[in-house]
Design an enzyme around this catalytic site. Structure first.
Site, PDB file in Angstrom:
ATOM      1  CE  LYS A 239       7.081   6.854  -2.138  1.00 14.98           C
ATOM      2  NZ  LYS A 239       8.032   7.813  -1.615  1.00 14.98           N
TER       3      LYS A 239
ATOM      4  CE  LYS B 132       2.254  12.305  -3.583  1.00 11.92           C
ATOM      5  NZ  LYS B 132       3.195  12.412  -2.471  1.00 11.92           N
TER       6      LYS B 132
ATOM      7  CE  LYS C 264      10.420  15.237  -4.147  1.00  8.75           C
ATOM      8  NZ  LYS C 264      10.158  14.331  -3.027  1.00  8.75           N
TER       9      LYS C 264
END
Ligand code: AQP
Length: 344
Positions: free
Chosen positions: A123, A206, A209
């Protein structure tokens, strides 16, 4: 010592898990987490489920969107079958004990542990100097989410395994540093055919969202046509489906679609392949779409109904927070006593 607080290594089974309201819910969240929370709740074990809004803000969120996503997540939990009469269902920021214990754990966890976290590396990427301190410290707050209830089992998707392992390290270090047997060493529970639902555009990534491509995921609020279109366009390979699971090795996209089918149908991959082995994707995809729509449509309809008037959700969350605090407060108080804080 407060009688209600358990301090032995023989902890009663208690389940905790959470989902971030950081966007719309995906099929990955549903199969990897939510559906399994409902199954766990229905076994009768004490279950505590949370909307982790404080985790969501580790990456900037538009406040109105965060509020809406939190309501929508709560609606998703209920529409999927979580029963606030059976489970404790609440929003993290309404239970301040999470952040309070999180601070204690910031002082237990080591910088090196956090730096090794895959999610931090993914991230923050190359931009670590600009990432928030919260994004770095997030796993210590997650440990607090779990341990402020003395939870023993944490149902999660495969991607969260490392965080639960860190929770175990934090509990063990706290117990060791203070010479107590106070926090349980919680177990990650990662099971079922869809512990890692992959992107529809790339079977090695993966389903998430926050993926910029909406075509990469099925959202819980997608209508039947959108679900069918996304599955029709999902990346596949040119071969027919194999008759055994071994034939899915090195075929990540094929494996993903078969895993999704198996999880939705609540059966095994082998059972699915016994039925559809030999079929081309042009035949399999419509069958998968039909199954996905039949499972997701009632949930999204119920979510839309619950979202029409959020006062009902507000009531559920207020009651859930009260129930959660009744467990968390004595555990936090005892933690403060153990570390030597006056007034605890
Ligand atoms: N693709 C997935 N397959 C299986 N399980 C999944 N989970 C998430 N994606 C998949 C599980 O859902 C629970 C809640 O996850 P989260 O929303 O709190 O955080 P996340 O894992 O970071 O999910 P996202 O969708 O990728 O969110 P963003 O994009 O905001 O980071 C967890 O149990 C997780 O394992």
């Amino acid at each position: 010592m407060n009688e209600a607080v358990q301090t032995s290594s023989e902890f009663a089974p208690r389940v905790f898990s959470g989902i971030q309201p950081s966007g719309g819910l995906t099929l990955g969240n549903y199969l990897g987490a939510m559906k399994r929370f409902v199954d766990t709740q229905n076994t009768g074990v004490q279950s505590i489920y949370c909307m982790v809004d404080q985790h969501a803000i580790t990456v900037w969120q538009d406040p109105d969107k965060l509020r809406r996503a939190t309501y929508e997540l709560c609606a998703g939990y209920i529409a999927s079958g979580l029963d606030p009469e059976k489970s404790i269902l609440f929003n993290q920021s309404q239970v301040p004990e999470h952040a309070q214990l999180g601070w204690v754990f910031n002082c237990v966890a080591r910088m090196g542990w956090m730096q090794r976290m895959t999610q931090w590396k993914d991230k923050a990427g190359k931009n670590q100097q600009n990432a928030s301190l919260g994004l770095f410290a997030y796993p210590a707050l997650m440990a607090a989410d779990i341990l402020v209830y003395h939870a023993t089992h944490v149902p999660v998707g495969e991607d969260q395994k490392q965080h639960v392992e860190l929770t175990r390290d934090i509990a063990a270090k706290f117990n060791h540093d203070y010479g107590v047997d106070f926090f349980p060493i919680a177990e990650p529970v990662i099971e079922g055919a869809a512990t890692r639902v992959m992107s529809l555009r790339d079977g090695t990534k993966k389903m998430s969202k926050s993926d910029p491509s909406d075509a990469s995921r099925i959202n819980m609020t997608d209508d039947a046509d959108t679900i069918a279109k996304k599955i029709r366009k999902a990346k596949t390979d040119p071969d027919a489906l194999p008759s055994e699971a071994k034939g899915l090795e090195d075929r990540p996209e094929a494996r993903n679609l078969v895993n999704i089918y198996a999880a939705l149908a609540e059966t095994s991959v082998d059972a699915v392949l016994a039925e559809v082995g030999g079929k081309q994707f042009s035949e399999f995809k419509p069958i998968l779409s039909e199954l996905a729509v039949s499972k997701l449509a009632p949930i999204s309809t119920e979510m839309a109904r619950l979202m029409e008037d959020t006062t009902e959700i507000d009531k559920i969350l207020a009651r859930g927070a009260e129930q959660a605090r009744a467990i968390a407060q004595p555990i936090l108080k005892e933690t403060y006593k153990i570390v030597g804080m006056v007034g605890a």
